[in-house]
Design a protein around this motif. Structure first.
Motif, PDB file in Angstrom:
ATOM      1  N   TYR A  55       5.064  -9.494  -1.799  1.00  0.00           N
ATOM      2  CA  TYR A  55       4.492  -9.475  -0.712  1.00  0.00           C
ATOM      3  C   TYR A  55       3.561 -10.989  -0.802  1.00  0.00           C
ATOM      4  O   TYR A  55       3.372 -11.472  -1.866  1.00  0.00           O
ATOM      5  CB  TYR A  55       3.320  -8.581  -0.666  1.00  0.00           C
ATOM      6  CG  TYR A  55       3.779  -7.044   0.274  1.00  0.00           C
ATOM      7  CD1 TYR A  55       3.615  -7.079   1.259  1.00  0.00           C
ATOM      8  CD2 TYR A  55       4.243  -6.320  -0.817  1.00  0.00           C
ATOM      9  CE1 TYR A  55       4.323  -5.909   1.929  1.00  0.00           C
ATOM     10  CE2 TYR A  55       4.717  -5.284  -0.319  1.00  0.00           C
ATOM     11  CZ  TYR A  55       4.648  -4.954   1.004  1.00  0.00           C
ATOM     12  OH  TYR A  55       5.050  -3.752   1.500  1.00  0.00           O
ATOM     13  N   VAL A  56       3.367 -11.477   0.272  1.00  0.00           N
ATOM     14  CA  VAL A  56       2.404 -12.741   0.483  1.00  0.00           C
ATOM     15  C   VAL A  56       1.213 -12.719  -0.213  1.00  0.00           C
ATOM     16  O   VAL A  56       0.747 -11.437  -0.333  1.00  0.00           O
ATOM     17  CB  VAL A  56       2.680 -13.387   1.828  1.00  0.00           C
ATOM     18  CG1 VAL A  56       3.989 -13.648   2.449  1.00  0.00           C
ATOM     19  CG2 VAL A  56       1.955 -12.307   2.634  1.00  0.00           C
ATOM     20  N   CYS A  57       0.307 -13.417  -0.056  1.00  0.00           N
ATOM     21  CA  CYS A  57      -1.158 -13.664  -0.272  1.00  0.00           C
ATOM     22  C   CYS A  57      -1.841 -14.439   0.505  1.00  0.00           C
ATOM     23  O   CYS A  57      -2.351 -13.986   1.460  1.00  0.00           O
ATOM     24  CB  CYS A  57      -1.318 -13.852  -1.838  1.00  0.00           C
ATOM     25  SG  CYS A  57      -3.238 -13.554  -2.288  1.00  0.00           S
ATOM     26  N   SER A  58      -1.935 -15.802   0.218  1.00  0.00           N
ATOM     27  CA  SER A  58      -2.449 -16.593   1.244  1.00  0.00           C
ATOM     28  C   SER A  58      -1.604 -17.195   2.158  1.00  0.00           C
ATOM     29  O   SER A  58      -0.570 -17.721   1.942  1.00  0.00           O
ATOM     30  CB  SER A  58      -3.300 -17.924   0.370  1.00  0.00           C
ATOM     31  OG  SER A  58      -4.307 -17.161  -0.387  1.00  0.00           O
ATOM     32  N   ILE A  84       4.793  -3.566  -7.298  1.00  0.00           N
ATOM     33  CA  ILE A  84       4.290  -4.482  -6.228  1.00  0.00           C
ATOM     34  C   ILE A  84       3.827  -5.603  -6.904  1.00  0.00           C
ATOM     35  O   ILE A  84       2.964  -5.919  -8.038  1.00  0.00           O
ATOM     36  CB  ILE A  84       2.936  -4.043  -5.613  1.00  0.00           C
ATOM     37  CG1 ILE A  84       2.999  -2.740  -4.582  1.00  0.00           C
ATOM     38  CG2 ILE A  84       2.123  -4.982  -4.606  1.00  0.00           C
ATOM     39  CD1 ILE A  84       1.849  -2.009  -4.000  1.00  0.00           C
ATOM     40  N   VAL A  85       4.540  -7.011  -6.513  1.00  0.00           N
ATOM     41  CA  VAL A  85       4.344  -8.227  -7.116  1.00  0.00           C
ATOM     42  C   VAL A  85       3.884  -9.270  -5.700  1.00  0.00           C
ATOM     43  O   VAL A  85       4.017  -8.824  -4.628  1.00  0.00           O
ATOM     44  CB  VAL A  85       5.647  -8.716  -7.610  1.00  0.00           C
ATOM     45  CG1 VAL A  85       5.919  -7.860  -8.883  1.00  0.00           C
ATOM     46  CG2 VAL A  85       6.635  -9.111  -6.958  1.00  0.00           C
ATOM     47  N   TYR A 139      -2.365  -2.523  -5.646  1.00  0.00           N
ATOM     48  CA  TYR A 139      -2.121  -3.085  -4.039  1.00  0.00           C
ATOM     49  C   TYR A 139      -2.006  -4.299  -4.162  1.00  0.00           C
ATOM     50  O   TYR A 139      -2.444  -4.976  -4.910  1.00  0.00           O
ATOM     51  CB  TYR A 139      -3.264  -2.481  -3.493  1.00  0.00           C
ATOM     52  CG  TYR A 139      -4.584  -3.120  -4.070  1.00  0.00           C
ATOM     53  CD1 TYR A 139      -5.101  -4.190  -3.742  1.00  0.00           C
ATOM     54  CD2 TYR A 139      -5.364  -2.091  -4.781  1.00  0.00           C
ATOM     55  CE1 TYR A 139      -6.213  -4.634  -4.387  1.00  0.00           C
ATOM     56  CE2 TYR A 139      -6.688  -2.664  -5.336  1.00  0.00           C
ATOM     57  CZ  TYR A 139      -7.074  -3.738  -5.146  1.00  0.00           C
ATOM     58  OH  TYR A 139      -8.338  -4.354  -5.607  1.00  0.00           O
ATOM     59  N   ALA A 140      -1.548  -4.899  -2.886  1.00  0.00           N
ATOM     60  CA  ALA A 140      -1.559  -6.250  -2.525  1.00  0.00           C
ATOM     61  C   ALA A 140      -2.275  -6.539  -1.353  1.00  0.00           C
ATOM     62  O   ALA A 140      -2.235  -5.850  -0.328  1.00  0.00           O
ATOM     63  CB  ALA A 140      -0.165  -6.916  -2.315  1.00  0.00           C
ATOM     64  N   VAL A 192      -4.025  -5.148   3.683  1.00  0.00           N
ATOM     65  CA  VAL A 192      -3.582  -4.516   2.373  1.00  0.00           C
ATOM     66  C   VAL A 192      -2.429  -3.658   2.281  1.00  0.00           C
ATOM     67  O   VAL A 192      -2.267  -2.577   3.270  1.00  0.00           O
ATOM     68  CB  VAL A 192      -5.037  -3.940   1.703  1.00  0.00           C
ATOM     69  CG1 VAL A 192      -5.434  -2.631   2.392  1.00  0.00           C
ATOM     70  CG2 VAL A 192      -4.941  -3.425   0.114  1.00  0.00           C
ATOM     71  N   THR A 193      -1.676  -3.432   1.244  1.00  0.00           N
ATOM     72  CA  THR A 193      -0.726  -2.605   1.386  1.00  0.00           C
ATOM     73  C   THR A 193      -0.825  -1.776  -0.368  1.00  0.00           C
ATOM     74  O   THR A 193      -0.921  -2.786  -1.203  1.00  0.00           O
ATOM     75  CB  THR A 193       0.644  -2.904   1.568  1.00  0.00           C
ATOM     76  OG1 THR A 193       1.609  -1.890   1.567  1.00  0.00           O
ATOM     77  CG2 THR A 193       1.325  -4.100   0.641  1.00  0.00           C
ATOM     78  N   ASP A 194      -0.430  -0.607  -0.469  1.00  0.00           N
ATOM     79  CA  ASP A 194      -0.281  -0.013  -1.653  1.00  0.00           C
ATOM     80  C   ASP A 194       1.263   0.312  -1.774  1.00  0.00           C
ATOM     81  O   ASP A 194       1.590   1.330  -2.765  1.00  0.00           O
ATOM     82  CB  ASP A 194      -1.110   1.229  -1.712  1.00  0.00           C
ATOM     83  CG  ASP A 194      -0.767   2.273  -0.889  1.00  0.00           C
ATOM     84  OD1 ASP A 194      -0.071   2.217   0.001  1.00  0.00           O
ATOM     85  OD2 ASP A 194      -1.505   3.240  -0.791  1.00  0.00           O
TER      86      ASP A 194
END
Length: 499
Positions: free
Chosen positions: A43-46, A329-330, A369-370, A381-383
């Motif tokens: 997943y993305v972050c910023s 999750i990364v 989670y991310a 947010v996703t788990d």
């Protein structure tokens, strides 16, 4: 030890054969997947482009404190750490945002760098015969997909740029990969280097030549003078034929990306680099191609077409993992510490990403989670099972930029924006520096108006129907608050979000 990163911009994982696409032609991504570990929950972050690149350097989320901006004086930079540790780092890129005000501190973190010009509205070639006189929002020289005045200057410049890229070898991506392959040709027998080959493609506009378009023949019923290859970040209001034509143009550009990826794989084969060279293939984020009624990114909630991204890693110390898939999750923040660990470098204490070795080896989780988002917008947010999009409960509360480098994407902060600037106390990652606290003047892109929403990806993988489950929502809000605490979020943000 050596490493190569091949990075794309706006690459939608659902358009790649290894991730299940059955119509976009990406044979080299299939070939890549047979060699690599393929990450299923990356997943993305910023968000978007430069915030994602800042965390690619720093291994730390930045969207809670800052919007689009340059590297800050207190930031740890993975390429610079490698450079100082004796690893030669080289960047080749046609990503024009590196050479704008809001990205101008990134490329000099490398030992050396090369650029290729002409992507999007890059102020590249000058040709005054392309001067245009807007009438309302339609230009004299060329019709565009939508009458979209925000793109006026870029679209005018883009026509000039395209006229200078009328053959394959002149296109920005071709030049970028040629520069990267030249580095490999010259240095494949040397040790201790990191090469980042980064192309802006398949970011819009989806410009390709007939060779790639021929892979996806399509009868476009729209205006013959229209360029239906540059969707705006806006609702997808076009007829279905136009929408499909845009998707075929995107597919043609993805297939071009695949061809040039193949050239890197060929070089890995030719020089035996699989023996001692890490290969990472990644992107900053995805792209909406009409799904959920939208084009692009930034103007709508971060649906999985944007947030859920492809990632492939080959580690020469783990050849037995070829073709493996991993479900832990990364996120993008994990790439910097992964490279530092690979080269035997110490990981700075402010890096919050984790090396991916244990995920690659055992699919061992490194996070529960991310969390991801745009500055001043919804926080998601996703788990892995659920995605929760949390909108501000007090949107009237101001949002602040925390920075020592007051630049926007293409210009500096104005004197007016700086009139009421305050000095904020240090955050844990600023190495004792106090920062400018500047009220965010423009809340464009704030998706708060969409409200909060919860999706069950197991039952609704396409995120078509939000659900109400108070227990899950409470847990997901708890994750967001925990994440904010871990990242030393600004105090006022807790109240704005109702957390």
């Amino acid at each position: 030890m050596k490493a190569i990163m091949v990075m794309y911009d706006s690459l939608n994982r659902e358009m790649l054969e290894p991730y299940g696409c059955d119509w976009v032609k990406t044979p080299n991504f299939k070939r890549l997947a047979e060699k690599c570990v393929q990450f299923e929950q990356c997943y993305v972050c910023s968000m978007p482009c430069m915030p994602a690149r800042r965390e690619l350097h720093t291994g730390r989320s930045n969207f809670l404190h800052r919007s689009w901006g340059p590297m800050e004086p207190y930031d740890d930079s993975m390429p610079e750490i490698l450079k100082k540790g004796g690893i030669y780092t080289h960047l080749v890129s046609d990503h024009q945002h590196y050479w704008e005000d809001g990205g101008a501190t990134y490329h000099n973190r490398y030992s050396s760098w090369e650029i290729s010009r002409g992507q999007e509205g890059d102020n590249w070639k000058a040709d005054l015969t392309y001067q245009y006189q807007p009438k309302g929002t339609v230009f004299e020289y060329k019709k565009v997909m939508l009458e979209y005045p925000l793109y006026a200057r870029m679209m005018a410049q883009d026509q000039i740029n395209r006229s200078n890229m009328d053959t394959e070898e002149k296109t920005s991506q071709a030049v970028t990969f040629s520069q990267g392959l030249d580095f490999i040709e010259r240095n494949h027998a040397e040790d201790n280097w990191f090469l980042q080959i980064e192309t802006f493609d398949p970011h819009e506009p989806f410009y390709t030549l007939p060779k790639d378009k021929e892979l996806y023949p399509h009868h476009f019923t729209g205006d013959a003078e229209m360029e239906a290859d540059w969707p705006p970040y806006a609702p997808a209001v076009e007829d279905e034929n136009t929408k499909q034509h845009v998707r075929y143009n995107y597919a043609a550009l993805v297939s071009k990306c695949d061809r040039y990826l193949g050239k890197v794989l060929d070089a890995m084969d030719r020089y035996g680099l699989w023996e001692d060279t890490m290969l990472i293939v990644n992107t900053d984020h995805g792209f909406l191609l009409g799904e959920h009624g939208w084009w692009g990114k930034t103007s709508m909630p971060i649906f999985n077409e944007i947030a859920h991204i492809p990632l492939f890693i080959y580690d020469p110390r783990k050849k037995e993992l070829a073709g493996s898939k991993r479900n832990a999750i990364v996120q993008t923040v994990d790439i910097a510490p992964t490279l530092l660990e690979y080269f035997g470098m110490d990981i700075p204490k402010d890096m919050q990403g984790k090396p991916l070795s244990q995920v690659m080896d055992y699919d061992a989780p490194i996070r529960q989670y991310a969390v991801y988002g745009y500055h001043g917008s919804q926080i998601d947010v996703t788990d892995g099972r659920y995605v929760y999009m949390h909108a501000a409960e007090h949107p009237e509360e101001p949002v602040y930029e925390y920075t020592l480098m007051p630049t926007h994407m293409r210009q500096m902060f104005s004197p007016q924006e700086l009139q009421e600037m305050e000095l904020a106390e240090p955050f844990f990652f600023t190495k004792g520096c106090r920062l400018m606290k500047i009220k965010k003047a423009d809340m464009m892109g704030d998706t708060t108006a969409f409200g909060s929403a919860l999706y069950d990806l197991e039952q609704d993988p396409s995120q078509n129907t939000p659900i109400q489950d108070d227990v899950v929502i409470c847990r997901m809000k708890g994750y967001i608050r925990e994440y904010m605490e871990q990242n030393d979020a600004p105090k006022e943000l807790y109240h704005r979000l109702g957390l």
